[in-house]
Write a protein that holds these residues in place. Structure first.
Motif, short mmCIF file in Angstrom:
data_model
loop_
_atom_site.label_atom_id
_atom_site.label_comp_id
_atom_site.label_asym_id
_atom_site.label_seq_id
_atom_site.Cartn_x
_atom_site.Cartn_y
_atom_site.Cartn_z
N ARG A 1 43.53 81.26 12.68
CA ARG A 1 43.50 82.56 13.34
C ARG A 1 42.96 82.49 14.79
O ARG A 1 41.80 82.16 15.00
N SER A 2 43.82 82.78 15.73
CA SER A 2 43.61 82.76 17.18
C SER A 2 43.73 81.36 17.77
O SER A 2 43.50 81.17 18.96
N VAL A 3 44.11 80.38 16.95
CA VAL A 3 44.38 79.00 17.36
C VAL A 3 43.37 78.51 18.40
O VAL A 3 42.18 78.67 18.22
N ASP A 4 43.83 77.88 19.51
CA ASP A 4 42.89 77.26 20.44
C ASP A 4 41.92 78.25 21.07
O ASP A 4 40.84 77.85 21.54
N HIS A 5 42.27 79.52 21.10
CA HIS A 5 41.33 80.51 21.63
C HIS A 5 40.03 80.54 20.84
O HIS A 5 38.98 80.91 21.38
N SER A 6 40.08 80.17 19.56
CA SER A 6 38.87 80.25 18.74
C SER A 6 37.83 79.23 19.19
O SER A 6 36.63 79.52 19.16
N GLN A 7 38.27 78.03 19.61
CA GLN A 7 37.31 77.06 20.16
C GLN A 7 37.05 77.33 21.64
O GLN A 7 35.91 77.36 22.09
N GLN A 8 38.15 77.50 22.39
CA GLN A 8 38.00 77.61 23.83
C GLN A 8 37.25 78.88 24.24
O GLN A 8 36.53 78.89 25.24
N GLY A 9 37.41 79.95 23.50
CA GLY A 9 36.65 81.16 23.78
C GLY A 9 35.16 80.88 23.70
O GLY A 9 34.37 81.33 24.55
N PHE A 10 34.76 80.13 22.68
CA PHE A 10 33.34 79.77 22.52
C PHE A 10 32.89 78.86 23.65
O PHE A 10 31.83 79.08 24.27
N PHE A 11 33.69 77.84 23.97
CA PHE A 11 33.30 76.90 25.02
C PHE A 11 33.16 77.60 26.37
O PHE A 11 32.14 77.50 27.04
N ILE A 12 34.22 78.28 26.78
CA ILE A 12 34.27 78.85 28.13
C ILE A 12 33.24 79.96 28.30
O ILE A 12 32.48 79.98 29.28
N GLU A 13 33.21 80.91 27.35
CA GLU A 13 32.33 82.05 27.52
C GLU A 13 30.85 81.69 27.32
O GLU A 13 29.97 82.37 27.84
N SER A 14 30.57 80.61 26.60
CA SER A 14 29.19 80.13 26.53
C SER A 14 28.79 79.52 27.87
O SER A 14 27.67 79.74 28.37
N ASP B 1 42.44 73.49 -2.42
CA ASP B 1 42.80 74.06 -1.12
C ASP B 1 41.71 73.81 -0.09
O ASP B 1 41.99 73.59 1.09
N THR B 2 40.45 73.82 -0.49
CA THR B 2 39.37 73.57 0.45
C THR B 2 39.35 72.11 0.90
O THR B 2 39.11 71.82 2.08
N GLN B 3 39.66 71.20 -0.01
CA GLN B 3 39.49 69.77 0.28
C GLN B 3 40.76 69.04 0.69
O GLN B 3 40.69 67.94 1.25
N LYS B 4 41.93 69.61 0.44
CA LYS B 4 43.18 68.86 0.67
C LYS B 4 44.17 69.65 1.52
O LYS B 4 45.39 69.48 1.39
N ALA B 5 43.68 70.55 2.34
CA ALA B 5 44.57 71.44 3.08
C ALA B 5 44.81 70.92 4.50
O ALA B 5 44.72 69.73 4.78
N LEU B 6 45.12 71.83 5.40
CA LEU B 6 45.21 71.55 6.82
C LEU B 6 44.16 72.44 7.49
O LEU B 6 43.89 73.54 7.02
N TYR B 7 43.63 72.01 8.62
CA TYR B 7 42.41 72.64 9.13
C TYR B 7 42.49 72.97 10.61
O TYR B 7 43.29 72.39 11.35
N ARG B 8 41.65 73.92 11.02
CA ARG B 8 41.47 74.09 12.45
C ARG B 8 40.79 72.85 12.98
O ARG B 8 39.79 72.38 12.42
N PRO B 9 41.30 72.29 14.08
CA PRO B 9 40.71 71.04 14.58
C PRO B 9 39.27 71.20 15.03
O PRO B 9 38.88 72.23 15.57
N ALA B 10 38.48 70.18 14.79
CA ALA B 10 37.17 70.07 15.41
C ALA B 10 37.38 69.65 16.86
O ALA B 10 38.46 69.19 17.24
N ASP B 11 36.35 69.79 17.68
CA ASP B 11 36.50 69.40 19.08
C ASP B 11 35.13 69.32 19.74
O ASP B 11 34.14 69.89 19.25
N VAL B 12 35.10 68.62 20.87
CA VAL B 12 33.96 68.57 21.76
C VAL B 12 34.45 68.92 23.15
O VAL B 12 35.52 68.46 23.57
N SER B 13 33.69 69.73 23.87
CA SER B 13 34.06 70.14 25.22
C SER B 13 32.86 69.95 26.15
O SER B 13 31.77 70.44 25.87
N ARG B 14 33.09 69.23 27.25
CA ARG B 14 32.01 68.91 28.18
C ARG B 14 32.27 69.55 29.54
O ARG B 14 33.40 69.51 30.05
#
Length: 762
Positions: A558-571, A490-503
């Protein structure tokens, strides 16, 4: 023992024709039989109620009409819930909402999981996400919207638990209406029998009361007569001041069985008529690199191992079937295999992030797809008194639910043709049914999905890869099998929250106000608004997406795009505050735009809770973040001690405005869980690539936050009452990472722009 290749048969699936019903008028009839009043959705020709009679009604002679609630002869109220229970308490709160409108005795309320046969779609969930502007539509157009979204929901197999939507859709628009309508029918029946005006009858704790005559009776006494009463498709609902159960921390219906070890999860599945000792188990292995296939394998050593029954090369995976899971997994571990070559140029984590940055570089300052635009961000940036640039990154993340991925399947021939039963922990039972049908070349109606409790999900069980695998293995073997994935699988062959870069490029005016905001990133999935800093009044805004390839398959986390975007925007907002020489919390308050009373409320509350303005000791700092997600506005402050050179989290304060919280204790539990989930991701969460495969394999290298690292958490609830009910399961997660990063900066002066954080203090 055998070795064979099994493909996926394609077949045109016939779909059942289910009833159309409207949100306000879905309660179409009450039917009495066997001493029970069954309140259900409106009848339409062709409505497939046959399966529901035995599953939901149970008693001989009961006439069932897609019921949401039944009142038995023993005066027990049973709420039939279309959402799954995965630890979030949805079953209990939905029943609580129904029971309150019904004026039921909570001590005599039970819950039944709705069957996955297509009759219990949750169209309002789809409607909220696709077209929220249609919610609470005018009565004259309501049937049109409901008809449309019922059909959309049916086509989409919309029996879904996700998006923090259960309470704010099904609860608000179905459970409450069902309870209120049933109560009105019971009152009407009693009024006729007692010869008194209905307006003189009151209800309390599943009892009808006429104080003028001194008469009273349990609901069950009037079940038969109530069934003949006219249905009110738009009953009056209670005002919050009249709530008896809603807004109270009532006991959860699922806890006793879990505490006593009697609760059934997917992995506990037993097949009726099949002795547990006779059940076969499957262990599986997929190719390590996404998009590749098994080309050959050497299974000689496995064939002679204890308990092995069959070894299957299924093309997209290898399966070993044995008399027990341990035997199956041990045999699988001895099999060597060769795989097809991957077409992806991405081999390492560095390759993946290089692809992100290449896409962003190619887009430049004005390229990519526009996600939001206001004013002229480029010109405002050029003219800004202070310029600010920053780039943030977030890694791939696994869901890692505690209950291993599993599915039990039985494919067999019967007098009525081929049938398949599926037992699994799933958030989408109808989609699981369709997926199994497609894999087996069968009709949906020939697949029965049994969905018990889920031992966690976080979005992982929205997918059906494991369901189709189990169904194919069961068909290939010819007997029922229980497939269990190892934690490594499950750790190695699952589906994942996407990685991303935000500038980001930001410009501040002479007074320090952020007047230019230019942001570009590469992954935009759901919800669309997550990437837009809509709560802030920024005169010139440009938010863009530069599409880039993802090496790993992705899924809602859990929290889908908010999980990345919350970090990007609020940082970035925090960096703007520091550049302006302003207090980060006050800066946010001053930047909030119109219609943000709720946002100001949570910020002020969390400032009070954390004693924000008080001086802290050397090396101790506070960080704040605010994110609106799933209808809930949440602000969090985290206190960090950096004196050891590594972050030690001391306290988290969270102020949450969900409009109105139906069960405060359950809501707090969900917010606390979301915070811990978010802090785990911020500190440790990372799925890395090596030779195109996932490097991490289990909890030793995909670390969770431990109890001794977990800060004290305090959650304050604000019932603003100005908006519809918001969600609980996900809103606690998005502010956690940025609040932690901002706290670390406040304590140490070190700005963290890349997750996970612990890696940067090794």
């Amino acid at each position: 023992m055998s070795e064979q290749d099994t493909g996926t048969a394609a077949a045109k699936k016939e779909r059942s024709t289910a009833a159309k019903w409207s949100r306000r008028g879905f309660i179409g009839a009450g039917v009495l039989a066997g001493g029970a009043l069954l309140i259900g959705v409106g009848v339409r020709p062709g409505n497939p109620v046959g399966k529901l009679k035995a599953t939901v009604a149970g008693g001989a002679g009961e006439e069932l009409v897609n019921s949401w609630v039944k009142i038995g002869a023993d005066n027990i109220v049973t709420a039939i819930i279309p959402h799954c229970e995965m630890g979030q308490g949805a079953h209990s709160v939905l029943a609580q909402m129904l029971a309150d409108e019904l004026d039921a005795d909570w001590a005599k309320v039970e819950v039944m999981q709705a069957p996955a046969d297509g009759s219990y779609i949750v169209s309002d969930t789809a409607r909220m996400f696709v077209a929220p502007f249609t919610m609470n539509a005018a009565d004259w157009i309501e049937p049109t919207w409901d008809g449309l979204f019922t059909q959309i929901g049916r086509l989409a197999d919309a029996m879904i638990t996700g998006g923090s939507s259960s309470i704010r859709t099904t609860g608000q628009y179905q459970m409450r209406i069902a309870g209120a309508a049933a109560r009105k029918m019971l009152i009407g029946a009693a009024a006729d029998e007692w010869g008194v005006p209905a307006s003189e009858i009151t209800t309390r704790d599943s009892t009808l009361i006429h104080s003028g005559s001194g008469k009273s009776a349990p609901y069950s006494d009037f079940a038969a007569a109530a069934a003949d009463q006219p249905m009110d498709s738009s009953p009056a609902l209670k005002d919050p001041k009249d709530y008896r159960l809603m807004g109270k921390s009532k006991r959860r219906t699922d806890i006793p069985a879990k505490v006593m070890g009697k609760a059934d999860f997917g992995i506990d599945a037993n097949i009726p008529g099949v002795e547990l000792a006779d059940l076969s188990y499957a262990a599986v292995r997929r190719p390590p690199v996404p998009g590749t296939e098994v080309t050959s394998m050497d299974a000689e050593a496995a064939k002679g191992m204890p308990g092995v029954q069959q070894i299957l090369n299924m093309g997209s995976f290898i399966a070993v079937v044995a008399d027990g899971y341990w035997n199956a997994q041990q045999a699988l571990n001895t099999i060597t295999a060769q795989y097809s070559a991957s077409e992806s140029p991405i081999k390492t984590t560095a390759d993946q992030f290089a692809a992100f940055r290449d896409a962003i570089d190619a887009a430049g300052d004005d390229g990519g797809e526009q996600a939001a635009s206001k004013g002229d961000a480029a010109s405002a940036f050029a003219d800004a008194a202070t310029k600010l640039e920053a780039e943030y990154s977030a890694p791939f993340l696994a869901h890692a639910p505690m209950e291993p991925v599993n599915c039990t399947a039985w494919v067999r021939d019967t007098d009525d043709g081929a049938k398949c039963d599926i037992w699994t922990s799933t958030q989408v039972p109808l989609m699981a049914r369709s997926a199994a049908a497609g894999a087996l070349g069968m009709n949906d109606e020939d697949i029965t999905v049994h969905h018990p409790f889920l031992g966690g999900a976080f979005g992982r069980r929205l997918e059906n890869d494991y369901v189709t695998m189990a169904a194919r293995v069961a068909k290939a073997t010819g007997y029922p099998i229980k497939m269990i994935w190892s934690r490594e699988e499950d750790t190695q062959k699952a589906l994942y929250r996407p990685a991303d870069v935000s500038r980001f490029k930001g410009g501040l005016d002479a007074g320090g106000r952020l007047v230019a905001y230019n942001n570009i990133f590469t992954q935009r999935h759901d919800p669309a608004e997550a990437s837009v800093p809509g709560i802030y009044e920024i005169a010139n805004t440009s938010v863009r997406v530069a599409e880039a390839p993802l090496h790993l398959p992705f899924s809602a986390w859990r929290s889908v795009d908010h999980s990345q975007q919350g970090f990007f925007i609020e940082s970035f907002i925090d960096e703007a505050a520091i550049a302006a020489g302003a207090d980060p919390l006050e800066y946010r308050l001053n930047m909030l735009g119109a219609n943000t009373a709720r946002h100001k409320g949570v910020l002020k509350k969390v400032a009070e809770m954390s004693n924000w303005s008080a001086p802290r000791g050397e090396g101790i700092g506070l960080g704040v973040a605010i994110v609106e997600s799933f209808g809930t506005v949440g602000a969090e402050v985290i206190e960090v001690d950096m004196n050891s050179g590594r972050p030690k989290m001391l306290n988290v304060w969270a102020a949450m405005d969900a409009g109105y919280v139906m069960n405060p204790d359950g809501f707090r539990n969900q917010i606390e869980g979301g915070i811990v989930f978010g802090l785990t991701a911020a500190m440790y969460g990372e799925i890395e690539l090596e030779d195109g495969a996932v490097k991490q394999s289990n909890f030793h290298d995909y670390q969770m936050l431990r109890m001794d690292e977990t800060p004290a958490i305090e959650v304050a609830i604000i019932n603003s009452g100005t908006v519809p009910v918001g969600g609980a399961g996900e809103p606690g997660t998005p502010p956690a990472a940025p609040a932690l990063a901002n706290a670390i900066f406040a304590a140490s002066g070190k700005r963290l722009r890349d997750m996970p954080f612990a890696k940067q203090f090794a």
